[in-house]
Design a protein around this motif. Structure first.
Motif, mmCIF file in Angstrom:
data_model
loop_
_atom_site.group_PDB
_atom_site.id
_atom_site.type_symbol
_atom_site.label_atom_id
_atom_site.label_comp_id
_atom_site.label_asym_id
_atom_site.label_seq_id
_atom_site.Cartn_x
_atom_site.Cartn_y
_atom_site.Cartn_z
ATOM 1 N N ALA A 155 -6.204 -2.221 0.151
ATOM 2 C CA ALA A 155 -5.118 -1.582 0.894
ATOM 3 C C ALA A 155 -5.329 -1.633 2.402
ATOM 4 C CB ALA A 155 -4.969 -0.133 0.447
ATOM 5 N N ARG A 156 -6.546 -1.950 2.844
ATOM 6 C CA ARG A 156 -6.780 -2.089 4.283
ATOM 7 C C ARG A 156 -5.920 -3.206 4.877
ATOM 8 N NH1 ARG A 156 -11.156 -4.107 5.555
ATOM 9 N NH2 ARG A 156 -11.640 -3.122 7.568
ATOM 10 N N HIS A 157 -5.515 -4.135 4.053
ATOM 11 C CA HIS A 157 -4.689 -5.250 4.519
ATOM 12 C C HIS A 157 -3.239 -5.100 4.057
ATOM 13 C CE1 HIS A 157 -8.217 -7.474 5.941
ATOM 14 N NE2 HIS A 157 -8.819 -7.020 4.860
ATOM 15 N N ALA A 158 -2.868 -3.876 3.659
ATOM 16 C CA ALA A 158 -1.501 -3.600 3.225
ATOM 17 C C ALA A 158 -0.805 -2.712 4.259
ATOM 18 C CB ALA A 158 -1.511 -2.930 1.855
ATOM 19 N N GLY A 159 0.426 -2.337 3.988
ATOM 20 C CA GLY A 159 1.163 -1.458 4.879
ATOM 21 C C GLY A 159 0.547 -0.070 4.929
ATOM 22 N N THR A 160 0.958 0.722 5.918
ATOM 23 C CA THR A 160 0.359 2.045 6.104
ATOM 24 C C THR A 160 0.630 2.973 4.917
ATOM 25 O OG1 THR A 160 2.311 2.654 7.414
ATOM 26 C CG2 THR A 160 0.335 1.984 8.616
ATOM 27 N N ARG A 161 1.820 2.875 4.314
ATOM 28 C CA ARG A 161 2.117 3.743 3.175
ATOM 29 C C ARG A 161 1.246 3.377 1.973
ATOM 30 N NH1 ARG A 161 5.286 4.463 -1.358
ATOM 31 N NH2 ARG A 161 6.164 6.567 -1.567
ATOM 32 N N ALA A 162 1.094 2.090 1.714
ATOM 33 C CA ALA A 162 0.236 1.655 0.608
ATOM 34 C C ALA A 162 -1.205 2.070 0.844
ATOM 35 C CB ALA A 162 0.330 0.136 0.438
ATOM 36 N N PHE A 163 -1.658 1.967 2.097
ATOM 37 C CA PHE A 163 -3.017 2.404 2.408
ATOM 38 C C PHE A 163 -3.151 3.902 2.209
ATOM 39 C CE2 PHE A 163 -6.093 4.235 5.328
ATOM 40 C CZ PHE A 163 -7.243 3.542 4.972
ATOM 41 N N ALA A 164 -2.135 4.661 2.615
ATOM 42 C CA ALA A 164 -2.183 6.115 2.471
ATOM 43 C C ALA A 164 -2.327 6.518 1.006
ATOM 44 C CB ALA A 164 -0.926 6.739 3.073
ATOM 45 N N ILE A 165 -1.585 5.859 0.129
ATOM 46 C CA ILE A 165 -1.672 6.182 -1.303
ATOM 47 C C ILE A 165 -3.048 5.831 -1.851
ATOM 48 C CG2 ILE A 165 -0.759 5.590 -3.582
ATOM 49 C CD1 ILE A 165 1.981 5.260 -2.257
ATOM 50 N N ALA A 166 -3.588 4.686 -1.436
ATOM 51 C CA ALA A 166 -4.925 4.287 -1.891
ATOM 52 C C ALA A 166 -5.983 5.268 -1.416
ATOM 53 C CB ALA A 166 -5.249 2.879 -1.401
ATOM 54 N N ALA A 167 -5.830 5.786 -0.198
ATOM 55 C CA ALA A 167 -6.786 6.760 0.325
ATOM 56 C C ALA A 167 -6.631 8.121 -0.349
ATOM 57 C CB ALA A 167 -6.602 6.900 1.834
ATOM 58 N N LEU A 168 -5.395 8.456 -0.729
ATOM 59 C CA LEU A 168 -5.147 9.740 -1.391
ATOM 60 C C LEU A 168 -5.620 9.762 -2.842
ATOM 61 C CD1 LEU A 168 -1.573 10.721 -0.159
ATOM 62 C CD2 LEU A 168 -3.665 12.054 0.163
#
Length: 218
Positions: free
Chosen positions: A49-62
């Motif tokens: 997700a580090r190379h995805a959009g901010t929303r996708a990264f946010a979900i992966a981090a959550l």
């Protein structure tokens, strides 16, 4: 209900005792190893997700955060219900394959099943294709807790449901603020913050249009 649940617990644990030794050992190891598989999937999901959009990264981090919240809620509920473990409470049941937890380490709901349910659901939110891996793994982990003799069937069923519902709630409520945080991290001057959040998707470069040519008629 208790009679039915106790009978099902006896049937499963007696069946477990009749299985080959390698299956018993696999169940004992797998009931804990499944947690490590979910951790590895969380790390892989974050890295991707580090190379995805901010929303996708946010979900992966959550995803791991939501799972941790579900675990804490499970532990609080467990301390309030104080249900004894079946390996001590069910008379005439086969000896458990795993060591029976000490008195005070209550049975309802199953923390392992709660973590499994939360992990499975949040990882599917990170990447839908993972449903074919995470859901069977969560169900197998939950069943293994009964198989090795340390939980009732209703403990793991409640744990799976509790974990999935709580994790989904946390992700839904936290996605918007987490997206704003991810945007701030990616724009931060601190290298560590930018590394943690990743560069985001690669910019799309437009190909130059082919030169306009005219053709003479013959």
């Amino acid at each position: 209900m208790d009679f039915v649940d106790n009978g099902l617990y006896r049937d499963i644990t007696e069946y477990a005792r009749d299985t080959p030794t390698w299956i018993q050992h696999t169940a004992e190891i797998g009931t804990e190893a499944g947690l490590l598989v979910f951790v590895a999937l969380f790390v892989a999901g974050w890295w991707r997700a580090r190379h995805a959009g901010t929303r996708a990264f946010a979900i992966a981090a959550l995803a791991p955060v939501a799972t941790a919240v579900a675990y804490v809620c499970s532990e609080v509920l467990k301390s309030g219900v104080t249900q004894e473990r079946p390996c001590r409470a069910v008379a005439g049941a086969a000896a458990p394959l795993a060591e029976c937890p000490p008195h005070g380490d209550w049975s309802f709901p199953s923390n392992h099943a709660t973590i499994a349910g939360a992990s499975a659901l949040t990882l599917v939110l990170v990447r839908r294709a993972l449903v074919w891996l995470t859901v069977p793994l969560a169900l197998l982990m939950a069943f293994s807790r009964v198989f090795v003799g340390v939980h009732y069937p209703h403990d793991v069923a409640a744990g799976l449901l509790l974990g999935a519902v709580l994790a989904l709630t946390v992700v839904r409520l936290g996605t918007r603020p987490a997206t704003r945080l991810a945007t701030a991290l990616r724009g931060s001057p601190a290298p560590a913050a930018r590394w943690l959040a990743g560069p985001g998707p690669a910019p799309v470069t437009e190909r130059p249009a082919p030169p306009y040519t005219t053709h003479r008629r013959r």
